[in-house]
Motif scaffolding. Structure first.
Motif, PDB file in Angstrom:
ATOM      1  N   SER A  54       0.807  -1.215   0.000  1.00  0.00           N
ATOM      2  CA  SER A  54       0.000   0.000   0.000  1.00  0.00           C
ATOM      3  C   SER A  54       0.845   1.272   0.000  1.00  0.00           C
ATOM      4  CB  SER A  54      -0.930   0.013   1.220  1.00  0.00           C
ATOM      5  OG  SER A  54      -0.191   0.160   2.425  1.00  0.00           O
ATOM      6  N   GLU A  55       2.141   1.160   0.270  1.00  0.00           N
ATOM      7  CA  GLU A  55       3.010   2.328   0.320  1.00  0.00           C
ATOM      8  C   GLU A  55       3.898   2.362  -0.916  1.00  0.00           C
ATOM      9  OE1 GLU A  55       5.451   4.713   3.729  1.00  0.00           O
ATOM     10  OE2 GLU A  55       5.951   2.586   3.537  1.00  0.00           O
ATOM     11  N   THR A  56       3.869   3.452  -1.650  1.00  0.00           N
ATOM     12  CA  THR A  56       4.670   3.568  -2.861  1.00  0.00           C
ATOM     13  C   THR A  56       6.115   3.930  -2.501  1.00  0.00           C
ATOM     14  OG1 THR A  56       4.310   5.943  -3.154  1.00  0.00           O
ATOM     15  CG2 THR A  56       2.640   4.451  -4.073  1.00  0.00           C
ATOM     16  N   PRO A  57       7.052   3.724  -3.428  1.00  0.00           N
ATOM     17  CA  PRO A  57       8.431   4.156  -3.172  1.00  0.00           C
ATOM     18  C   PRO A  57       8.526   5.643  -2.838  1.00  0.00           C
ATOM     19  CG  PRO A  57       8.380   2.675  -5.051  1.00  0.00           C
ATOM     20  CD  PRO A  57       6.945   2.947  -4.690  1.00  0.00           C
ATOM     21  N   LEU A  58       7.758   6.476  -3.532  1.00  0.00           N
ATOM     22  CA  LEU A  58       7.792   7.913  -3.262  1.00  0.00           C
ATOM     23  C   LEU A  58       7.251   8.226  -1.878  1.00  0.00           C
ATOM     24  CD1 LEU A  58       8.405  10.735  -4.325  1.00  0.00           C
ATOM     25  CD2 LEU A  58       6.102  10.766  -5.336  1.00  0.00           C
ATOM     26  N   ASP A  59       6.146   7.586  -1.503  1.00  0.00           N
ATOM     27  CA  ASP A  59       5.571   7.814  -0.172  1.00  0.00           C
ATOM     28  C   ASP A  59       6.535   7.360   0.924  1.00  0.00           C
ATOM     29  OD1 ASP A  59       3.253   8.878  -1.202  1.00  0.00           O
ATOM     30  OD2 ASP A  59       2.115   7.000  -1.083  1.00  0.00           O
ATOM     31  N   ALA A  60       7.184   6.225   0.713  1.00  0.00           N
ATOM     32  CA  ALA A  60       8.112   5.707   1.723  1.00  0.00           C
ATOM     33  C   ALA A  60       9.274   6.673   1.931  1.00  0.00           C
ATOM     34  CB  ALA A  60       8.642   4.334   1.302  1.00  0.00           C
ATOM     35  N   ALA A  61       9.803   7.226   0.850  1.00  0.00           N
ATOM     36  CA  ALA A  61      10.914   8.170   0.969  1.00  0.00           C
ATOM     37  C   ALA A  61      10.463   9.470   1.623  1.00  0.00           C
ATOM     38  CB  ALA A  61      11.509   8.441  -0.402  1.00  0.00           C
TER      39      ALA A  61
ATOM     40  N   ASP B  16       5.462  -0.964 -11.561  1.00  0.00           N
ATOM     41  CA  ASP B  16       4.219  -0.641 -12.267  1.00  0.00           C
ATOM     42  C   ASP B  16       4.475   0.612 -13.084  1.00  0.00           C
ATOM     43  OD1 ASP B  16       3.585   1.776 -10.763  1.00  0.00           O
ATOM     44  OD2 ASP B  16       2.918   0.480  -9.128  1.00  0.00           O
ATOM     45  N   GLU B  17       3.472   1.041 -13.825  1.00  0.00           N
ATOM     46  CA  GLU B  17       3.690   2.141 -14.773  1.00  0.00           C
ATOM     47  C   GLU B  17       3.972   3.486 -14.101  1.00  0.00           C
ATOM     48  OE1 GLU B  17      -0.668   1.964 -13.801  1.00  0.00           O
ATOM     49  OE2 GLU B  17       0.918   0.519 -14.303  1.00  0.00           O
ATOM     50  N   THR B  18       3.739   3.576 -12.779  1.00  0.00           N
ATOM     51  CA  THR B  18       4.004   4.839 -12.075  1.00  0.00           C
ATOM     52  C   THR B  18       5.444   4.959 -11.584  1.00  0.00           C
ATOM     53  OG1 THR B  18       3.457   4.045  -9.827  1.00  0.00           O
ATOM     54  CG2 THR B  18       1.615   4.751 -11.240  1.00  0.00           C
ATOM     55  N   VAL B  19       6.195   3.866 -11.610  1.00  0.00           N
ATOM     56  CA  VAL B  19       7.531   3.883 -11.010  1.00  0.00           C
ATOM     57  C   VAL B  19       8.470   4.892 -11.680  1.00  0.00           C
ATOM     58  CG1 VAL B  19       9.627   2.510 -10.632  1.00  0.00           C
ATOM     59  CG2 VAL B  19       7.386   1.598  -9.993  1.00  0.00           C
ATOM     60  N   PRO B  20       8.532   4.977 -13.016  1.00  0.00           N
ATOM     61  CA  PRO B  20       9.466   5.955 -13.608  1.00  0.00           C
ATOM     62  C   PRO B  20       9.233   7.387 -13.122  1.00  0.00           C
ATOM     63  CG  PRO B  20       8.750   4.401 -15.279  1.00  0.00           C
ATOM     64  CD  PRO B  20       7.905   4.134 -14.064  1.00  0.00           C
ATOM     65  N   ALA B  21       7.994   7.811 -13.042  1.00  0.00           N
ATOM     66  CA  ALA B  21       7.710   9.175 -12.581  1.00  0.00           C
ATOM     67  C   ALA B  21       8.082   9.336 -11.111  1.00  0.00           C
ATOM     68  CB  ALA B  21       6.243   9.508 -12.804  1.00  0.00           C
ATOM     69  N   GLN B  22       7.857   8.294 -10.306  1.00  0.00           N
ATOM     70  CA  GLN B  22       8.246   8.371  -8.897  1.00  0.00           C
ATOM     71  C   GLN B  22       9.764   8.497  -8.749  1.00  0.00           C
ATOM     72  OE1 GLN B  22       6.227   5.788  -5.964  1.00  0.00           O
ATOM     73  NE2 GLN B  22       5.129   4.924  -7.710  1.00  0.00           N
ATOM     74  N   LEU B  23      10.504   7.711  -9.521  1.00  0.00           N
ATOM     75  CA  LEU B  23      11.966   7.781  -9.448  1.00  0.00           C
ATOM     76  C   LEU B  23      12.466   9.144  -9.922  1.00  0.00           C
ATOM     77  CD1 LEU B  23      12.953   4.220 -10.732  1.00  0.00           C
ATOM     78  CD2 LEU B  23      12.783   5.028  -8.375  1.00  0.00           C
ATOM     79  N   GLU B  24      11.796   9.709 -10.916  1.00  0.00           N
ATOM     80  CA  GLU B  24      12.177  11.033 -11.390  1.00  0.00           C
ATOM     81  C   GLU B  24      11.952  12.080 -10.312  1.00  0.00           C
ATOM     82  OE1 GLU B  24      11.444  13.781 -15.351  1.00  0.00           O
ATOM     83  OE2 GLU B  24      10.985  11.633 -15.348  1.00  0.00           O
TER      84      GLU B  24
END
Length: 500
Positions: free
Chosen positions: A102-109, A133-141
């Motif tokens: 339930s927690e995204t990489p961006l939310d965790a950071a 998933d398809e949201t990961v590239p934008a989160q990493l950016e």
């Protein structure tokens, strides 16, 4: 008049050593003055004669307030950063690892960024991806825009933090695009799961058998696989907590072919072996990878002495003995990880001094600064860290390489009730620690600076390497310049100050 001068010390950088006075003003080093000159005037002068002065430690691998499954480490940023300062570390790097799906990489950071506001020392962060998933590239950016330029992925831990190979490959490509660094926990999951299941069926799954359930082959097989993906994508990779000489040799071979791949080990792999699992308190040593055989430890120490290992990080995880002892009958149900941010300095220095016994004192000190501070700052592209030179952050440690102390786990400051090094005599303890220009530890004890730690935004991996020319010993400069081997800056001062 400067804020502070550390006078008459043996100033040690990874790129050179000189007896000098270090001048500090406004939180930065403003001059390094040859000791033949008078001590510059300052509001406070600390006499470091007969002692080494080194850059504050950079611990590239800490887990603060970490939630994994049903366990949470017992620390927070106030506790861990305080313990870091007690141990001569002035910058820590933590991980934003999603608690669950339930927690995204961006939310965790972002959650870790908020928690880090309580830190007493400077903090940088790694991200983490578990599932693509398809949201990961934008989160990493977005993470890269925040100055979070690395992502950790686990090749094991099925059902919790494992990332499959498709995810790893895709994230590597994104990190190339974003000029970032891929961190990898390398253990081959299928081998670990099968071996652990075989031990469970045989009734040998308690803590005394931990080292048998996670064989060296699992680590080395995973390193081979990840290096192949790094070659395919061109991604720079940093392997955390390498525990075998075979894993280190695989990295060295890849580097000889021109790939940007780095080896980290931890203090416990340099001084402890798998005999600890037959000791009175085997639960003190529950970590993954586990301790290895005495022969493996000896060979790992040889790689450490010859420079094949690039950094030493604590992999700090603050569980207590109540948590550790809850399920000693089944290593699959135990929390794994050791407290170590406070003891990283003396364990690392002692291990290096022993492993490199034939080297000169100066060579040992410079190599120690490299693995303890300079290389973690350089590889993680931390501007202003890892060197004592004009313009760099005034993060300084004074210590006597000959002073020995015995570890008392109960007297440490990490928020737990044990240390895996309890009872060991170690050399290289900090006597004075300066963080951001503030004296936080001296002969009068610890002086809590309050929540003054800053979040350090990192530079791009290749951006930083290109600026330094790729030369060994170079570290990112806060204004974009670099300080390199052979370019130790000395500024001649003029005014004498009072001694302390």
């Amino acid at each position: 008049m400067a804020d502070l001068v550390i006078a008459h010390g043996l100033v040690v950088n990874a790129f050179g050593t000189q007896t000098a006075h270090v001048v500090v003003d406004g939180g930065r080093v403003t001059a390094v003055v040859d000791a033949a000159e008078p001590v510059p005037a300052a509001a406070r002068v600390i006499d470091a004669a007969g002692r080494a002065v080194i850059p504050g430690g950079v611990d590239g691998h800490c887990h603060v307030a970490q939630v994994t499954g049903r366990f949470r480490t017992l620390d927070d940023f106030a506790v861990t950063s305080t313990a870091a300062l007690w141990g001569g570390t002035t910058t820590i790097l933590d991980f934003g690892i999603p608690r669950d799906a339930s927690e995204t990489p961006l939310d965790a950071a972002k959650n870790k960024l908020a928690l880090a506001s309580a830190a007493r020392c400077d903090v940088a962060l790694h991200g983490s991806v578990i599932a693509w998933d398809e949201t990961v590239p934008a989160q990493l950016e977005e993470l890269a825009g925040l100055g979070i330029r690395s992502v950790k992925m686990y090749m094991t831990n099925r059902g919790t933090t494992i990332a499959d190979n498709d995810t790893v490959l895709r994230v590597m490509r994104e990190m190339v695009r974003l000029d970032g660094l891929t961190y990898i926990h390398a253990e081959h999951d299928a081998i670990v799961v099968d071996c652990t299941q075989a031990h469970a069926e045989a009734g040998t799954i308690g803590i005394g058998h931990l080292h048998e359930t996670r064989p060296e082959l699992a680590e080395e097989a995973s390193v081979r696989e990840v290096i192949a993906m790094a070659e395919y994508t061109g991604a720079p990779v940093y392997f955390v907590h390498q525990s075998t000489p075979g894993a280190v040799d695989l990295v060295a071979e890849a580097r000889s072919r021109g790939f940007d791949i780095h080896s980290e080990t931890c203090p416990h792999y340099l001084v402890l072996d798998d005999g600890v699992y037959s000791s009175r308190y085997p639960e003190w040593f529950a970590c993954c990878p586990p301790m290895r055989s005495p022969e493996t430890v000896a060979a790992l120490r040889e790689r450490f002495a010859d420079g094949s290992i690039h950094t030493v990080s604590s992999d700090h995880s603050c569980y207590d003995l109540t948590q550790k002892r809850e399920r000693t009958d089944d290593v699959r149900q135990m929390p794994h990880g050791l407290p170590g941010v406070e003891t990283r300095m003396p364990v690392t220095f002692t291990a290096l001094a022993e492993a490199a016994a034939a080297a000169s004192d100066r060579d040992v000190l410079e190599r120690f600064v490299e693995v303890f501070s300079a290389a973690p700052a350089r590889i993680n592209a931390l501007p202003g860290k890892g060197a004592i030179a004009p313009g760099y952050d005034a993060d300084l440690v004074v210590f006597d390489p000959a002073e020995a102390r015995t570890v008392d786990g109960g007297a440490l400051h990490m928020g737990t009730d044990f240390s895996p090094f309890d009872g060991r005599e170690l050399r290289g303890w900090p006597q004075v620690v300066v963080s951001g220009g503030r004296v936080v530890l001296d002969r009068d004890g610890f002086h809590d600076p309050g929540p003054v730690g800053r979040f350090v935004a990192r530079l791009g991996y290749r951006e930083s390497a290109a600026a330094s020319g790729g030369a060994p010993g170079t570290v990112p400069h806060p204004d974009g310049r670099t300080t390199a081997r052979g370019e130790f800056a000395v500024v001649v001062g003029s005014h004498a100050g009072e001694g302390e």
